[in-house]
Design an enzyme around this catalytic site. Structure first.
Site, PDB file in Angstrom:
ATOM      1  N   ALA A 166       0.829  -1.210   0.000  1.00 23.36           N
ATOM      2  CA  ALA A 166       0.000   0.000   0.000  1.00 23.36           C
ATOM      3  C   ALA A 166       0.860   1.255   0.000  1.00 23.36           C
ATOM      4  CB  ALA A 166      -0.935   0.002   1.205  1.00 23.36           C
ATOM      5  N   ASP A 167       1.977   1.218   0.724  1.00 21.66           N
ATOM      6  CA  ASP A 167       2.883   2.370   0.728  1.00 21.66           C
ATOM      7  C   ASP A 167       3.451   2.611  -0.662  1.00 21.66           C
ATOM      8  OD1 ASP A 167       3.329   3.490   3.531  1.00 21.66           O
ATOM      9  OD2 ASP A 167       3.526   1.360   3.909  1.00 21.66           O
ATOM     10  N   GLY A 168       3.843   1.532  -1.347  1.00 21.16           N
ATOM     11  CA  GLY A 168       4.403   1.693  -2.678  1.00 21.16           C
ATOM     12  C   GLY A 168       3.395   2.236  -3.671  1.00 21.16           C
ATOM     13  N   ALA A 171       2.997   5.835  -2.974  1.00 21.65           N
ATOM     14  CA  ALA A 171       4.132   6.623  -3.453  1.00 21.65           C
ATOM     15  C   ALA A 171       3.985   6.961  -4.927  1.00 21.65           C
ATOM     16  CB  ALA A 171       5.431   5.862  -3.206  1.00 21.65           C
TER      17      ALA A 171
END
Length: 395
Positions: A166-168, A171
């Site tokens: 989810a962070d990627g 980003a």
């Protein structure tokens, strides 16, 4: 020009992964990214594997950035940050909503001195709503988006990814949002705020789940490596105890696979003409494909699938990726020199532009490596720097 984003100045005041990775992507294409870190350093520096006490994830996440330590909780740090933001194009932050405002660094304050500033605010749940002040990480987004609910075996628990998915995704979305805001500024000269909640981008990538429930009342279930849209689609073990993945997203590929494994008779079945119907016969199709693959080594399987123009791929580890000739031909792996670690390999920039390519200028620098160099631009001379060090505002 040192890349198509040369001349764009970014203050990366975020921590860990989503916001900082967005800044990394901008740095790869020439933006000057100044990483603003607490004197203790971004926690990403010590997250994950280390060699000789040096964080390896940081070497990728911090590449192309100038590391400046600055404690924003101190009035002196806040004043320096205001000066820096006045000359920046973009600020990226991921503090809990209201934190910047409490420090006198909210958007209304910053834009007084820089009307063209783009402020990207990346948080777990966004700037508004009943959950806005909760601490939020990618894991929570993977849970709340529905990703975990559909991942795993049918009789097993919901499954989270073993990396920052989810962070990627956030980003990538943040970098796109920033470029969109900068393009809008080209038209009207005005900056703006970006409110990006980590729970949202992954929801978009999950496809038709919401509309299928809205229109049909259907809730997607866990299916392991199978698909509800087509079959055969799975991972299969080979005779030499390796694994391959097979996909048949088009009808023609599905027919080629079944002819290859000696079961052309199945292609004549009425249900074979529909991907969804094939998925309902996955047991039969997996038995045919899996049995054929289990009798052969992985290299032979891949070779025969390629000859049949059917879709297959070996399931790789990091070691396999580094050795693969296709990744080598694309330049997917960058070979770099790091001042602390020596020769180092990592993922290269995301895409290749024919006229204005990006590049990795340097790997993640030591904490505060550029503090003196950068702060001198904003009126911090040697004597002032010494005072700030003594006060713990910089390191």
């Amino acid at each position: 020009m040192d890349g198509p984003l040369s001349g764009i100045r970014v203050l990366d005041a975020a921590t860990l992964f989503a916001g900082p990775l967005a800044a990394t992507l901008l740095a790869d294409f020439g933006a000057e990214v100044i990483k603003i870190e607490h004197p203790r350093g971004d926690p990403a520096r010590t997250h994950g594997a280390q060699r000789d006490g040096v964080g390896l994830w940081w070497k990728m996440l911090g590449r192309g950035k100038k590391s400046v330590t600055l404690y924003l909780g101190a009035p002196e740090g806040q004043e320096i940050f205001r000066r820096m933001a006045a000359e920046a194009d973009v600020v990226i932050e991921n503090f809990r909503p209201g934190t910047l405002e409490r420090w006198g660094l909210g958007y209304s304050a910053l834009r007084e001195h820089n009307p063209g500033l783009v402020l990207a605010r990346v948080t777990g749940f966004g700037q508004i709503g009943p959950y806005a002040h909760r601490p939020g990480f990618g894991t929570l987004a993977e849970a709340m988006s529905g990703f975990a609910a559909v991942t795993g075996e049918p009789d097993g628990p919901p499954t989270l990814p073993p990396f920052g998915l989810a962070d990627g995704i956030t980003a990538l979305t943040t970098a796109f949002a920033i470029m969109t805001a900068l393009r809008a500024r080209d038209t009207d000269g005005k900056g703006q705020q970006i409110d990006l909640a980590i729970i949202e981008p992954i929801l978009t990538l999950l496809g038709p789940q919401l509309i299928a429930y809205d229109q049909l009342g259907e809730v997607q279930q866990r299916m392991g490596n199978r698909s509800s849209n087509n079959a055969p689609r799975n991972t299969y073990r080979t005779a030499d105890n390796r694994w391959v993945a097979v996909s048949t997203s088009t009808q023609s590929i599905a027919e080629r696979v079944l002819r290859l494994v000696g079961r052309a008779d199945l292609t004549a079945q009425p249900w074979f003409a529909s991907g969804a119907e094939r998925a309902r016969h996955a047991d039969e199709l997996d038995a045919a494909v899996g049995g054929w693959i289990a009798a052969r080594d992985a290299d032979e399987v891949v070779r025969e699938f390629e000859r049949a123009e059917a879709a297959v791929a070996p399931i790789y580890t990091a070691a396999d990726v580094l050795a693969d000739p296709q990744f080598r031909a694309l330049g997917t792996i960058a070979h770099l020199h790091d001042d602390e670690l020596g020769p180092i390999r990592m993922q290269n920039i995301l895409f290749r532009l024919s006229e204005t390519p990006g590049r990795i200028r340097w790997t993640g620098p030591p904490l505060g490596a550029h503090t003196a160099e950068v702060l001198k631009r904003y009126g911090v001379d040697d004597a002032a720097l010494t005072r700030l060090r003594t006060a713990g505002v910089v390191r």
